[in-house]
Write a protein that holds these residues in place. Structure first.
Motif, mmCIF file in Angstrom:
data_model
loop_
_atom_site.group_PDB
_atom_site.id
_atom_site.type_symbol
_atom_site.label_atom_id
_atom_site.label_comp_id
_atom_site.label_asym_id
_atom_site.label_seq_id
_atom_site.Cartn_x
_atom_site.Cartn_y
_atom_site.Cartn_z
ATOM 1 N N ILE A 13 40.159 73.023 30.309
ATOM 2 C CA ILE A 13 41.375 73.799 30.018
ATOM 3 C C ILE A 13 42.542 72.858 29.684
ATOM 4 O O ILE A 13 43.319 73.113 28.773
ATOM 5 N N VAL A 14 42.640 71.739 30.407
ATOM 6 C CA VAL A 14 43.678 70.726 30.112
ATOM 7 C C VAL A 14 42.989 69.418 29.768
ATOM 8 O O VAL A 14 42.122 68.953 30.509
ATOM 9 N N PHE A 15 43.375 68.846 28.636
ATOM 10 C CA PHE A 15 42.845 67.525 28.267
ATOM 11 C C PHE A 15 43.993 66.681 27.723
ATOM 12 O O PHE A 15 44.532 66.963 26.647
ATOM 13 N N MET A 16 44.402 65.682 28.510
ATOM 14 C CA MET A 16 45.500 64.785 28.102
ATOM 15 C C MET A 16 44.946 63.388 27.957
ATOM 16 O O MET A 16 44.267 62.894 28.860
ATOM 17 N N GLU A 17 45.251 62.751 26.834
ATOM 18 C CA GLU A 17 44.750 61.407 26.608
ATOM 19 C C GLU A 17 45.890 60.515 26.138
ATOM 20 O O GLU A 17 46.519 60.781 25.107
ATOM 21 N N HIS A 18 46.141 59.461 26.908
ATOM 22 C CA HIS A 18 47.176 58.456 26.581
ATOM 23 C C HIS A 18 48.516 59.104 26.239
ATOM 24 O O HIS A 18 49.145 58.775 25.239
ATOM 25 N N ILE A 19 48.932 60.031 27.096
ATOM 26 C CA ILE A 19 50.211 60.707 26.870
ATOM 27 C C ILE A 19 51.367 59.793 27.276
ATOM 28 O O ILE A 19 51.366 59.199 28.360
ATOM 29 N N GLN A 20 52.343 59.705 26.382
ATOM 30 C CA GLN A 20 53.586 59.000 26.698
ATOM 31 C C GLN A 20 54.746 59.959 26.470
ATOM 32 O O GLN A 20 54.674 60.826 25.608
ATOM 33 N N LYS A 21 55.780 59.772 27.286
ATOM 34 C CA LYS A 21 57.012 60.530 27.057
ATOM 35 C C LYS A 21 58.197 59.601 27.287
ATOM 36 O O LYS A 21 58.369 59.046 28.382
ATOM 37 N N THR A 22 58.981 59.432 26.257
ATOM 38 C CA THR A 22 60.149 58.562 26.351
ATOM 39 C C THR A 22 61.403 59.410 26.193
ATOM 40 O O THR A 22 61.495 60.201 25.249
ATOM 41 N N SER A 37 46.375 59.920 31.253
ATOM 42 C CA SER A 37 45.160 60.594 30.800
ATOM 43 C C SER A 37 44.612 61.380 31.978
ATOM 44 O O SER A 37 44.418 60.820 33.060
ATOM 45 N N LEU A 38 44.421 62.669 31.782
ATOM 46 C CA LEU A 38 43.804 63.474 32.837
ATOM 47 C C LEU A 38 43.242 64.743 32.227
ATOM 48 O O LEU A 38 43.665 65.169 31.155
ATOM 49 N N SER A 39 42.273 65.307 32.908
ATOM 50 C CA SER A 39 41.768 66.597 32.442
ATOM 51 C C SER A 39 41.537 67.511 33.636
ATOM 52 O O SER A 39 41.382 67.052 34.766
ATOM 53 N N VAL A 40 41.589 68.792 33.350
ATOM 54 C CA VAL A 40 41.382 69.810 34.385
ATOM 55 C C VAL A 40 40.353 70.797 33.838
ATOM 56 O O VAL A 40 40.530 71.339 32.740
ATOM 57 N N ALA A 41 39.278 70.979 34.584
ATOM 58 C CA ALA A 41 38.226 71.908 34.152
ATOM 59 C C ALA A 41 38.662 73.344 34.432
ATOM 60 O O ALA A 41 39.501 73.592 35.312
ATOM 61 N N ASP A 67 57.443 71.193 26.635
ATOM 62 C CA ASP A 67 57.957 69.949 26.069
ATOM 63 C C ASP A 67 56.805 69.277 25.338
ATOM 64 O O ASP A 67 55.639 69.597 25.591
ATOM 65 N N THR A 68 57.128 68.372 24.417
ATOM 66 C CA THR A 68 56.070 67.709 23.642
ATOM 67 C C THR A 68 56.039 66.228 23.987
ATOM 68 O O THR A 68 57.079 65.622 24.274
ATOM 69 N N PRO A 69 54.847 65.623 23.971
ATOM 70 C CA PRO A 69 54.765 64.189 24.279
ATOM 71 C C PRO A 69 55.310 63.349 23.125
ATOM 72 O O PRO A 69 55.349 63.809 21.986
ATOM 73 N N SER A 70 55.722 62.110 23.425
ATOM 74 C CA SER A 70 56.159 61.178 22.383
ATOM 75 C C SER A 70 54.939 60.576 21.686
ATOM 76 O O SER A 70 55.014 60.199 20.524
ATOM 77 N N ALA A 71 53.841 60.443 22.430
ATOM 78 C CA ALA A 71 52.592 59.936 21.855
ATOM 79 C C ALA A 71 51.436 60.440 22.699
ATOM 80 O O ALA A 71 51.632 60.831 23.848
ATOM 81 N N GLY A 72 50.238 60.427 22.125
ATOM 82 C CA GLY A 72 49.041 60.838 22.862
ATOM 83 C C GLY A 72 48.573 62.218 22.451
ATOM 84 O O GLY A 72 49.234 62.907 21.677
ATOM 85 N N LEU A 73 47.424 62.598 22.978
ATOM 86 C CA LEU A 73 46.780 63.862 22.613
ATOM 87 C C LEU A 73 46.853 64.842 23.777
ATOM 88 O O LEU A 73 46.535 64.485 24.914
#
Ligand code: ADP
Ligand code: MG
Length: 255
Positions: A13-22, A37-41, A67-73
């Motif tokens: 349901i949640v898949f975050m990879e190399h998320i950055q927020k500046t 980076s984290l995921s939630v099943a 909100d949107t990340p500055s970088a990452g998926l």
């Protein structure tokens, strides 16, 4: 939803990879999230802990598409949110996510039942259905006798129960709660934790930020943040030690 919205099959349901927020303050860059980076099943119950300023709320805001990340998926239920139009994103958020905040965020001049009806109003659900579902959700959180009270006629614990009814009324796959018991006494905290447990038993994934270790220990997994990164991400040892009642019933107590 538009035809371009094709989900990737069997994603968490949640898949975050190399998320950055500046965050930028004038010329000064502040990296609130450095590399997360984290995921939630689906159906998982996760607690996020960590010191104040470590990036917990920023992560929750990105997870909730506020909100949107500055970088990452970031993929929400298989959808890469950066590829969606604002309208599709709003629709996806409304369908998939229920929010619970520390400060309840109820409309103050509006009764409990009208507060719970709001997300369905945005989703275009007909009035009669809206009313019935809001009523059912308030019964589920034990507030059947308080439906027509306004927030200032309710205790903190009752207000948070209204907020939980509002979060669950759209049957979201994911419930996000940022310090939901931070403003409550210990008795109300216990009641609210019981409600989250019910929601989890019904199959909702829950991600909860909390300062309180007692509260975190209701979750299956504990992710610890520090200085904008995930410091540890481990199964909750207390939870593993506890017998699983459902499994016991199904399998006659044998493991
Ligand atoms: P937590 O929820 O773990 O206490 P936050 O995610 O709220 O932490 O904040 C992480 C860091 O980012 C903090 O240092 C905070 O001051 C900073 N921050 C959060 N939101 C903003 C913003 N809108 N502008 C500038 N800095 C921010
Ligand atoms: Mg916070």
């Amino acid at each position: 939803m538009s035809s371009q919205m094709v989900p990737t099959p069997s994603q968490p349901i949640v898949f975050m990879e190399h998320i950055q927020k500046t965050y930028w303050m004038g010329q000064q860059a502040f990296p609130a999230l450095r590399d997360v980076s984290l995921s939630v099943a689906a159906g998982e119950y996760v607690a996020i802990i960590g010191p104040s300023g470590s990036g917990k709320s920023t992560t929750m805001h990105i997870m909730g598409c506020l909100d949107t990340p500055s970088a990452g998926l970031y993929q929400l239920d298989g959808y890469d949110v950066s590829k969606l139009s604002d309208d599709d994103l709003a629709l996806l958020r409304n369908q998939k996510i229920g929010f619970v905040f520390q400060s309840f965020n109820l409309l103050s001049r509006t009764s409990a039942i009208e507060n719970v009806e709001l997300p369905m109003l945005y989703a275009g659900v007909p009035a009669k259905v809206r009313h019935q579902r809001a009523q059912d959700a308030l019964v589920q959180v034990g507030l059947e006798s308080r439906m027509h009270h306004k927030p200032n006629e309710l205790s903190g614990g009752q207000q948070q129960r209204v907020a939980i009814a509002r979060a669950l009324v759209t049957h979201p796959a994911l419930i996000l709660a940022d310090e939901p018991t931070g403003a409550l006494d210990s008795q109300s905290t216990e009641e609210i934790m019981g409600l989250f447990q019910n929601l989890h038993d019904q199959g909702n994934a829950i991600v909860m930020v909390t300062h309180e270790l007692d509260v975190a220990h209701h979750a299956h997994r504990i992710i610890s943040f520090k200085d904008g990164v995930v410091q540890s991400d481990v199964p909750n040892p207390d939870f593993l030690r506890r017998p699983a009642p459902a499994a016991q019933q199904l399998e006659g107590g044998g493991y």
